[in-house]
Design an enzyme around this catalytic site. Structure first.
Site, short mmCIF file in Angstrom:
data_model
loop_
_atom_site.label_atom_id
_atom_site.label_comp_id
_atom_site.label_asym_id
_atom_site.label_seq_id
_atom_site.Cartn_x
_atom_site.Cartn_y
_atom_site.Cartn_z
CB SER A 148 1.64 1.69 5.20
OG SER A 148 1.78 1.48 3.80
CE1 TYR A 167 -3.81 0.97 4.87
CE2 TYR A 167 -1.91 1.46 3.49
CZ TYR A 167 -2.49 0.74 4.52
OH TYR A 167 -1.75 -0.21 5.19
CE LYS A 171 -1.73 1.80 7.76
NZ LYS A 171 -1.57 0.97 8.98
#
Length: 267
Positions: A148, A167, A171
């Protein structure tokens, strides 16, 4: 035949990979999913295409993943050409908060980071470890991670998006893990790649950016990088671009983190 395994294949980008790959009868596609109860479209597609194999597993459970790998191995005579790590999620509910919002909230901060590490980093390592012996015996010997832009330092710095802390950490961490595998396994001919899929029109993305005000916020942020961005791209477009990168992956590019365009152009 070229054998592919895709995690998180029930919907969105994962389903897009299965749809694209299975359209070629020369591919064997293993769709790794958590449950068949919510896999209606995948079940329908598999009923039409005999080269799709649905495998139910839990990417957070190494034992179940070993069982899934054994199931795949029976069909492929012990080999797997390409593993695509697509499954992941932005959890928990605190994902919309910036770092300073966690001041004095130790448990909330730990939960924000730990849940994301568990869902988006450890689980992917478990999948790699379960299928690595099959990859070693494959012809292509490739492992691709759907990352991402949230995990990129420059993207974050320029857009000014301070939320999705856990998150982003997970990632970014998994990008490094993929590079570590690349350098460790290079002598075995195994290549890895981390890819940002772009801003993609999935149900999950719509749940976040469907609100007009939130969409406006993201567009303003994204325009700092690319003033021409008007909205997300279709799943099919993102998947086709990513698969081109995977198919053309060389030893020289192994371990890199790139956009779906193969460079630093995020949209």
């Amino acid at each position: 035949m070229v054998s592919w395994a895709v995690t998180g294949a029930t919907r969105g980008i994962g389903f897009g990979f299965v749809d694209n790959l299975s359209s070629d009868s020369n591919n064997q596609v293993f769709a790794l999913i958590r449950s068949r109860s919510s896999a209606g479209p995948l079940e329908e597609l598999a009923a039409k295409r005999g080269n799709i194999h649905i495998v139910v597993t839990d990417i957070a459970d190494p034992k179940k993943l070993e069982e899934a790998a054994a199931e795949v191995s029976k069909v492929t005579a012990g080999a797997l050409d390409v593993l695509i790590l697509n499954a992941g999620s932005a959890v928990p509910e605190t994902s919309g908060l910036p770092p300073t919002a966690f001041h004095g909230k130790k448990e909330a901060l730990e939960n924000e980071v730990n849940e994301n590490i568990k869902n988006n980093l450890f689980s992917n390592i478990f999948v790699i470890e379960a299928f690595l012996e099959l990859i070693r015996k494959g012809t292509e010997k490739k492992i691709a991670f759907v990352s991402s832009s949230s995990g990129d330092v420059e993207f974050t710095r320029i857009t000014g998006i301070s939320a999705v802390l856990g998150y982003s950490i997970a990632k970014a961490g998994m990008n490094m893990v993929m590079t570590k595998y690349a350098v460790e396994l290079a002598n075995e001919g195994i290549r890895t790649l981390s890819m940002s899929p772009g801003w993609v029109a999935t149900d999950a993305a719509e749940a976040v950016t469907g609100d007009p005000e939130i969409r406006k916020f993201f567009l303003n942020a994204f325009h700092k990088l690319d003033p021409t961005v008007t909205g997300p791209i279709p799943v099919e477009t993102s998947v086709a671009a990513q698969l081109k990168l995977v198919k053309n992956l060389t030893a020289e590019d192994s371990g890199k983190f790139v956009t779906h365009n193969g460079n630093s152009e995020w949209f």
